[in-house]
Write an enzyme that holds these catalytic residues in place. Structure first.
Site, PDB file in Angstrom:
ATOM      1  N   ARG A  53       0.826  -1.110   0.205  1.00 21.21           N
ATOM      2  CA  ARG A  53       0.009   0.074   0.014  1.00 21.21           C
ATOM      3  C   ARG A  53       0.959   1.260  -0.046  1.00 21.21           C
ATOM      4  O   ARG A  53       2.113   0.935   0.180  1.00 21.21           O
ATOM      5  CB  ARG A  53      -1.018  -0.052   1.069  1.00 21.21           C
ATOM      6  CG  ARG A  53      -0.927  -0.616   2.542  1.00 21.21           C
ATOM      7  CD  ARG A  53       0.394  -0.177   3.181  1.00 21.21           C
ATOM      8  NE  ARG A  53       0.323   1.299   3.291  1.00 21.21           N
ATOM      9  CZ  ARG A  53       1.196   2.216   3.701  1.00 21.21           C
ATOM     10  NH1 ARG A  53       2.545   1.760   3.738  1.00 21.21           N
ATOM     11  NH2 ARG A  53       0.813   3.381   3.931  1.00 21.21           N
ATOM     12  N   GLY A  54       0.080   2.418  -0.120  1.00 22.21           N
ATOM     13  CA  GLY A  54       1.036   3.754  -0.228  1.00 22.21           C
ATOM     14  C   GLY A  54       1.098   3.946  -1.616  1.00 22.21           C
ATOM     15  O   GLY A  54       1.478   2.974  -2.641  1.00 22.21           O
ATOM     16  N   ALA A  55       0.879   5.072  -2.187  1.00 19.31           N
ATOM     17  CA  ALA A  55       0.690   5.497  -3.696  1.00 19.31           C
ATOM     18  C   ALA A  55       1.827   4.916  -4.421  1.00 19.31           C
ATOM     19  O   ALA A  55       1.686   4.250  -5.379  1.00 19.31           O
ATOM     20  CB  ALA A  55       0.447   6.872  -3.737  1.00 19.31           C
ATOM     21  N   ARG A  90      -7.615  -0.423  -6.550  1.00 23.76           N
ATOM     22  CA  ARG A  90      -7.717   0.554  -5.436  1.00 23.76           C
ATOM     23  C   ARG A  90      -8.020   1.836  -6.232  1.00 23.76           C
ATOM     24  O   ARG A  90      -7.262   2.305  -7.228  1.00 23.76           O
ATOM     25  CB  ARG A  90      -6.636   0.846  -4.633  1.00 23.76           C
ATOM     26  CG  ARG A  90      -6.547  -0.226  -3.667  1.00 23.76           C
ATOM     27  CD  ARG A  90      -5.620  -0.145  -2.491  1.00 23.76           C
ATOM     28  NE  ARG A  90      -6.198   0.996  -1.493  1.00 23.76           N
ATOM     29  CZ  ARG A  90      -5.363   1.477  -0.384  1.00 23.76           C
ATOM     30  NH1 ARG A  90      -4.206   1.192  -0.460  1.00 23.76           N
ATOM     31  NH2 ARG A  90      -5.923   2.265   0.372  1.00 23.76           N
ATOM     32  N   GLN A 203      -1.943   2.383  10.150  1.00 27.38           N
ATOM     33  CA  GLN A 203      -0.607   2.327   9.567  1.00 27.38           C
ATOM     34  C   GLN A 203       0.492   3.049  10.086  1.00 27.38           C
ATOM     35  O   GLN A 203       1.778   2.688  10.021  1.00 27.38           O
ATOM     36  CB  GLN A 203      -0.713   3.116   8.079  1.00 27.38           C
ATOM     37  CG  GLN A 203      -1.656   2.186   7.086  1.00 27.38           C
ATOM     38  CD  GLN A 203      -2.975   2.788   6.907  1.00 27.38           C
ATOM     39  OE1 GLN A 203      -3.546   2.997   8.077  1.00 27.38           O
ATOM     40  NE2 GLN A 203      -3.538   2.716   6.114  1.00 27.38           N
ATOM     41  N   ASP A 244      -1.441  10.973  -1.915  1.00 21.49           N
ATOM     42  CA  ASP A 244      -2.033   9.861  -2.692  1.00 21.49           C
ATOM     43  C   ASP A 244      -2.489  10.319  -4.277  1.00 21.49           C
ATOM     44  O   ASP A 244      -2.477   9.651  -5.401  1.00 21.49           O
ATOM     45  CB  ASP A 244      -3.396   9.080  -2.270  1.00 21.49           C
ATOM     46  CG  ASP A 244      -2.803   8.159  -1.258  1.00 21.49           C
ATOM     47  OD1 ASP A 244      -2.498   8.428  -0.031  1.00 21.49           O
ATOM     48  OD2 ASP A 244      -2.398   6.970  -1.678  1.00 21.49           O
ATOM     49  N   ASN A 254      -4.813  12.790   0.836  1.00 23.82           N
ATOM     50  CA  ASN A 254      -4.087  11.835   1.642  1.00 23.82           C
ATOM     51  C   ASN A 254      -5.104  10.910   2.554  1.00 23.82           C
ATOM     52  O   ASN A 254      -6.337  11.361   2.707  1.00 23.82           O
ATOM     53  CB  ASN A 254      -2.929  12.435   2.395  1.00 23.82           C
ATOM     54  CG  ASN A 254      -1.941  11.583   2.740  1.00 23.82           C
ATOM     55  OD1 ASN A 254      -1.375  10.800   2.066  1.00 23.82           O
ATOM     56  ND2 ASN A 254      -1.422  11.694   3.953  1.00 23.82           N
ATOM     57  N   LYS A 255      -4.441  10.138   3.247  1.00 27.11           N
ATOM     58  CA  LYS A 255      -4.957   9.232   4.187  1.00 27.11           C
ATOM     59  C   LYS A 255      -5.972  10.155   5.404  1.00 27.11           C
ATOM     60  O   LYS A 255      -5.798  11.184   5.642  1.00 27.11           O
ATOM     61  CB  LYS A 255      -4.072   8.650   5.328  1.00 27.11           C
ATOM     62  CG  LYS A 255      -4.495   7.678   6.451  1.00 27.11           C
ATOM     63  CD  LYS A 255      -5.584   6.391   5.713  1.00 27.11           C
ATOM     64  CE  LYS A 255      -5.047   5.726   4.709  1.00 27.11           C
ATOM     65  NZ  LYS A 255      -6.085   4.789   3.921  1.00 27.11           N
TER      66      LYS A 255
END
Ligand code: MRU
Length: 369
Positions: A53-55, A90, A203, A244, A254-255
């Site tokens: 995960r993570g862009a 995603r 996370q 992201d 972002n998150k």
């Protein structure tokens, strides 16, 4: 970066020379497990289930996934299938589309029997580029930390707040928000990181705390709601977060929870910087709040929590009444007006259309080669 003294990346080619290994991030921090991926379906599942995960890492995984798809079926129909399957995994991180487009253009005009080798080579280039870009983000961000350190009593730590995991686990190596932190720490500048736990998937608690700890960077895990209080009391010098998707006018997706940190930072005059590779800029998008698709995930991520029991067993428990309705939005958008600056591989720029356009004007395609 280091795990128990051994240098790791988040994704790499297995010693067999063709299959792909990843660190399974769903098992961290309690179990360090490596998964071996050999098929397109496994690559898609790794992104969807957030083993990776993570862009930027999603982009790299998509590239290798496309390559694994070409091993299975290098026909034009096979290309379309690989593109579609990976694209659907995603919706928010734009690096996924960027990587797939890049592979698609490289492979479209060549013969099917050349596609597997070409896809592998392109994926390798994307991986190398990610490492180079993040290192460059680190060197620009380092200067910011250096300036703050110079304004403090010698030896007093620069307190940096970060949200989610924009660390090396979210990229191939270095991370984006963590790259300046690692470089500052390695340069002997005293830094201390406030690590937001980042509900619902934690996370921050399970990944950022894990990687900072393994690199020896001082940090404290905090609940997501503490940031505002710390800022009011002068205990945060700088916020560094990832992205992201960044619109061409500097809105940052972002998150979930990033926006609230940016509001608190603005209210308390704490610099709020976003670290991002230019692969995260969506040049077609100018209104983050209305145009960026926000992923909604399984409600169990909110109503349940996983952790390690005193016995050492890792388990999941429910924290809400059974059958409670849950809303689980995975990202939010921080408007450009709340962002002090964008730290990219090309330098630090204002979060505005003019500033981004000037910064990336010289690139033909506006995306790194
Ligand atoms: O849902 P995730 O864990 O993929 O979300 C990750 C983030 O929001 C990161 O901050 C972002 O991808 C930047 S990673 C360098």
């Amino acid at each position: 970066m280091n795990v128990d003294g051994v240098a790791y990346r988040s994704i790499w080619v297995n010693a067999d020379g063709w299959s792909i290994d990843i660190i399974d991030q769903t098992r961290l921090p309690h179990v360090f497990a490596i998964n071996n991926l050999t098929t397109l379906a496994q690559a898609c599942a790794a992104i969807r289930d957030m083993q990776v995960r993570g862009a930027p890492l999603i982009g790299a995984m998509a590239a290798y996934g496309f390559y694994l798809g070409m091993r299975e079926d290098p026909s034009t129909a096979g290309m379309q299938l690989a593109y579609q399957r990976l694209y659907e995994t995603r919706p928010t991180a734009i690096n996924l589309r960027w990587a797939l487009e890049r592979l698609n253009s490289a492979l479209r005009e060549i013969e099917p029997n050349e596609r597997t080798a070409r896809a592998f080579a392109e994926a390798e280039k994307i991986v190398a580029l990610d490492i180079e870009i993040n290192r460059a983000i680190g060197t620009h961000g380092l200067e910011l930390i250096r300036e703050i350190a110079a304004s403090k009593v010698p030896g007093e730590a620069v307190n940096i707040l970060t949200h989610c995991n924009a660390g090396w686990l979210a990229t191939v190596d270095w991370g984006t928000a963590t790259a300046p932190i690692y470089l500052a720490h390695d340069a002997g500048i005293a830094v201390h990181v406030w690590v937001d736990e980042t509900r619902p998937r934690n996370q921050g608690a399970s990944l950022t705390a894990w990687e900072l700890g393994h690199h020896g960077v001082p940090h404290s895990l905090i609940v997501d709601n503490l940031g505002g209080h710390l800022m009011q009391h002068g205990m945060v010098d700088l916020c560094l977060v990832g992205s992201d998707r960044t619109t061409r006018n500097g809105d940052v997706c972002n998150k979930i929870g990033t926006y609230l940190k940016a509001l608190a930072a603005k209210d308390n005059k704490v610099p709020f910087y976003v670290c991002l590779p230019s692969t995260t800029i969506d040049w077609n998008c100018s209104d983050g709040i209305r145009e960026i698709p926000i992923e909604q995930r399984d409600g169990r991520e909110v109503s349940e929590i996983s952790g390690k029991l005193a016995s050492g067993k890792v388990t999941t428990v429910s924290i809400a009444p059974d059958a409670t309705a849950v809303a689980n939005y995975a990202f939010d958008v921080t408007p450009a007006r709340l962002v002090s600056g964008l730290i990219t591989e090309r330098g630090i720029f204002g979060a505005s259309e003019k500033s981004l356009a000037q910064a990336f004007a010289k690139q033909n395609s506006r995306q790194p080669e």
